[in-house]
Design a protein around this motif. Structure first.
Motif, short mmCIF file in Angstrom:
data_model
loop_
_atom_site.label_atom_id
_atom_site.label_comp_id
_atom_site.label_asym_id
_atom_site.label_seq_id
_atom_site.Cartn_x
_atom_site.Cartn_y
_atom_site.Cartn_z
N ASP A 1 70.08 34.36 90.67
CA ASP A 1 70.17 34.86 92.40
C ASP A 1 68.57 34.78 92.17
N LEU A 2 67.76 35.48 91.51
CA LEU A 2 66.33 35.78 92.16
C LEU A 2 65.66 34.49 91.92
N GLN A 3 65.97 33.91 90.13
CA GLN A 3 64.74 33.34 89.64
C GLN A 3 65.55 31.93 90.50
N GLN A 4 66.54 31.46 91.46
CA GLN A 4 67.00 30.43 92.21
C GLN A 4 66.06 30.58 93.41
N ARG A 5 66.18 31.59 93.56
CA ARG A 5 65.25 31.67 94.44
C ARG A 5 64.30 31.97 94.41
N LEU A 6 63.02 32.03 93.48
CA LEU A 6 62.08 31.32 92.85
C LEU A 6 61.79 30.42 93.26
N ASP A 7 62.40 29.28 92.06
CA ASP A 7 62.39 28.01 92.02
C ASP A 7 62.29 27.30 93.32
N GLU A 8 63.32 27.74 94.54
CA GLU A 8 63.40 27.31 96.04
C GLU A 8 62.27 26.86 95.98
N THR A 9 61.56 28.72 96.31
CA THR A 9 60.97 28.89 96.80
C THR A 9 59.41 27.90 96.15
N GLY A 10 59.39 27.39 95.23
CA GLY A 10 58.15 27.12 94.25
C GLY A 10 58.00 25.15 94.51
N ALA A 11 59.73 25.18 94.65
CA ALA A 11 59.67 24.10 95.14
C ALA A 11 59.20 23.26 96.53
N ILE A 12 59.13 24.54 97.33
CA ILE A 12 58.76 24.23 99.08
C ILE A 12 57.69 24.41 99.48
N LEU A 13 56.46 24.97 98.39
CA LEU A 13 55.60 25.43 98.34
C LEU A 13 54.65 24.54 97.71
N ASP A 14 55.26 23.29 96.63
CA ASP A 14 54.88 22.24 96.03
C ASP A 14 54.98 21.53 97.15
N ALA A 15 56.03 21.08 97.74
CA ALA A 15 56.08 19.80 98.52
C ALA A 15 55.33 20.05 99.68
N ASN A 16 55.25 21.84 100.40
CA ASN A 16 53.92 21.60 101.75
C ASN A 16 52.49 21.62 101.05
N VAL A 17 51.99 22.46 100.19
CA VAL A 17 50.81 21.44 100.52
C VAL A 17 50.64 20.40 99.57
N ARG A 18 51.60 19.34 98.83
CA ARG A 18 50.59 18.31 98.71
C ARG A 18 51.28 17.27 99.91
N THR A 19 52.25 17.64 101.04
CA THR A 19 51.82 17.14 102.14
C THR A 19 50.75 17.66 102.86
N ARG A 20 50.36 18.79 102.70
CA ARG A 20 49.55 18.97 103.71
C ARG A 20 47.92 18.50 103.23
N ALA A 21 47.93 18.47 101.73
CA ALA A 21 46.52 18.09 101.24
C ALA A 21 46.57 16.35 101.35
N LYS A 22 47.74 15.07 100.92
CA LYS A 22 47.82 14.56 101.89
C LYS A 22 47.06 13.91 103.55
N LYS A 23 47.90 15.21 104.10
CA LYS A 23 47.58 14.42 105.53
C LYS A 23 46.33 14.97 105.95
N LEU A 24 45.62 15.38 105.29
CA LEU A 24 44.38 15.97 105.26
C LEU A 24 43.21 15.49 104.25
N GLY A 25 43.80 14.10 103.42
CA GLY A 25 42.87 13.64 102.63
C GLY A 25 42.58 14.10 101.14
N LEU A 26 43.28 15.08 101.23
CA LEU A 26 42.38 15.85 99.89
C LEU A 26 43.38 14.97 98.32
N THR A 27 42.70 15.33 97.34
CA THR A 27 43.41 14.88 96.28
C THR A 27 44.25 16.60 95.61
N MET A 28 44.00 16.63 94.65
CA MET A 28 44.36 18.15 94.27
C MET A 28 43.23 18.43 93.30
N THR A 29 42.46 17.32 93.30
CA THR A 29 40.87 18.45 92.30
C THR A 29 40.57 18.28 93.71
#
Length: 82
Positions: free
Chosen positions: A4-32
């Motif tokens: 259950d802990l691993q599943q929650r960590l995986d889900e939270t990581g996927a949420i973080l990934d999606a939100n960071v990439r979406t926000r960066a794109k909105k601001l015109g920031l590349t991952m670099t």
């Protein structure tokens, strides 16, 4: 319980990934560009976003500051529009 802990960590990581990439794109920031703005290497940023590494709180704060948002918004489900 461990599964259950691993599943929650995986889900939270996927949420973080999606939100960071979406926000960066909105601001015109590349991952670099985001990595440079946070002071971490691009490979470390990718490792955080793909779930290979667990970020420290100060790293999450630096990412949030670079994205002009709050840490909680980066971790909130359904906030990819942040």
């Amino acid at each position: 319980m461990q599964d259950d802990l691993q599943q929650r960590l995986d889900e939270t990581g996927a949420i973080l990934d999606a939100n960071v990439r979406t926000r960066a794109k909105k601001l015109g920031l590349t991952m670099t560009g985001l990595a440079a703005a946070t002071g971490i290497t691009r490979s470390h940023l990718y490792a955080i976003l793909d779930g290979t590494k667990m970020p420290r709180l100060d790293t999450l704060v630096r990412i949030a500051v670079a994205l002009d948002t709050d840490v909680w918004r980066l971790l909130q489900r359904g906030r990819s529009r942040s």
